[in-house]
Enzyme design. Structure first.
Site, PDB file in Angstrom:
ATOM      1  N   TYR A   8      -1.564   0.060  10.865  1.00 34.24           N
ATOM      2  CA  TYR A   8      -1.807  -0.352   9.478  1.00 34.24           C
ATOM      3  C   TYR A   8      -0.585  -0.022   8.620  1.00 34.24           C
ATOM      4  O   TYR A   8      -0.124  -0.856   7.826  1.00 34.24           O
ATOM      5  CB  TYR A   8      -3.050   0.335   8.916  1.00 34.24           C
ATOM      6  CG  TYR A   8      -3.266   0.014   7.451  1.00 34.24           C
ATOM      7  CD1 TYR A   8      -3.623  -1.265   7.049  1.00 34.24           C
ATOM      8  CD2 TYR A   8      -3.068   0.988   6.469  1.00 34.24           C
ATOM      9  CE1 TYR A   8      -3.797  -1.580   5.703  1.00 34.24           C
ATOM     10  CE2 TYR A   8      -3.243   0.681   5.124  1.00 34.24           C
ATOM     11  CZ  TYR A   8      -3.595  -0.603   4.753  1.00 34.24           C
ATOM     12  OH  TYR A   8      -3.748  -0.903   3.425  1.00 34.24           O
ATOM     13  N   SER A  50       0.865  -1.181   0.000  1.00 31.31           N
ATOM     14  CA  SER A  50       0.000   0.000   0.000  1.00 31.31           C
ATOM     15  C   SER A  50       0.895   1.220   0.000  1.00 31.31           C
ATOM     16  O   SER A  50       2.058   1.159   0.427  1.00 31.31           O
ATOM     17  CB  SER A  50      -0.881   0.009   1.258  1.00 31.31           C
ATOM     18  OG  SER A  50      -1.499   1.274   1.439  1.00 31.31           O
TER      19      SER A  50
END
Length: 250
Positions: free
Chosen positions: A151, A138
């Site tokens: 995250y 990501s």
């Protein structure tokens, strides 16, 4: 000869779009997920184009992973492509207000799950002297943002694992590709905000977000590259997005 791909998190979003793109290119499929009804439905559709089978398991459970991969029919045992797509984001809060269960879900799914599935597949690739692993990171793995520390940490780990895999596995003829998407309009935000549809929708308001098919196209491009080419690392933003939390909205 057709190649065979194992895709985790294949029942929705990027995983589903990748399965569809692969099927359109004649790549046989091992569809993995936790929702049997969706796996069965997708397999019935894509099975009209290529050989398809399904595996039901949770990537966070190492025993489930090993047993599931070991149970594959002989026709699917030689896995040429592994797409480590399964992952999640849970919650968005300052570190001091973080929830242990959310942290566990992200670290277990995004990091340990990727490792478990890779471990189950890599030995066969080494034995055959070829293979391709695609890890879904990501842009959060490139740049940390406020209220997303854990995250972001999980995706930074994916980035490091991808680099380490490339160092360890290139000598065995195995390619490793790391894909880092920006804002993709899927079920991602709905999961992150625990089913709050209004809050999830606001993430994608006012700009043209990436679609799952955009990422699938990039994955397909990487796995179809010539034998002498490795697409090592790709970062993909929506045109209106300049950084993980910098989006220019209309």
């Amino acid at each position: 000869m057709s190649r065979t791909a194992l895709i985790t998190g294949a029942t929705s979003g990027i995983g589903k779009a990748t399965a569809e793109a692969f099927a359109n290119s004649g790549i046989n499929l091992i569809l993995c997920g936790r929702r049997q009804d969706r796996l069965t439905e997708l397999a019935a559709i894509l099975g009209k184009q290529v050989k398809t089978t399904t595996l039901l398991f949770d990537v966070r459970d190492s025993a489930e992973v090993i047993n599931a991969v070991a149970s594959l029919p002989e026709a699917f045992q030689d896995i040429d492509i592994l797409v480590n797509n399964a992952g999640n984001a849970h919650g968005m809060s300052p570190i001091q207000e973080g929830d242990f269960a959310d942290w566990d879900a992200m670290m277990d799914g995004n990091v340990k799950g990727l490792l478990y599935v890779s471990k189950a597949v890599i030995a066969g690739m080494i034995q055959r002297g070829k293979g391709h692993i695609v890890n879904l990171s990501s842009v959060a793995g490139k740049q940390t943002y406020a209220n997303g520390a854990v995250y972001c940490a999980s995706k930074k780990a994916v980035e490091a694992i991808s680099e380490g895999m490339r160092l360890d596995l290139t000598q065995h003829g195995i390619k490793v590709t790391n894909i880092a998407p920006g804002a993709v309009e899927t079920e991602f935000s709905l999961v992150r905000f625990k089913g709050d549809e209004s809050r999830a929708a606001k993430v994608y308001e006012g700009f043209d977000a990436l679609r799952a098919e955009d990422i699938a196209d990039t994955i397909l491009y990487a796995v179809k590259a010539p034998a002498h080419v490795t697409i090592a690392d790709v970062t993909i933003y929506a045109a209106a997005q300049a950084a993980p939390t910098t989006v220019y909205r209309k």
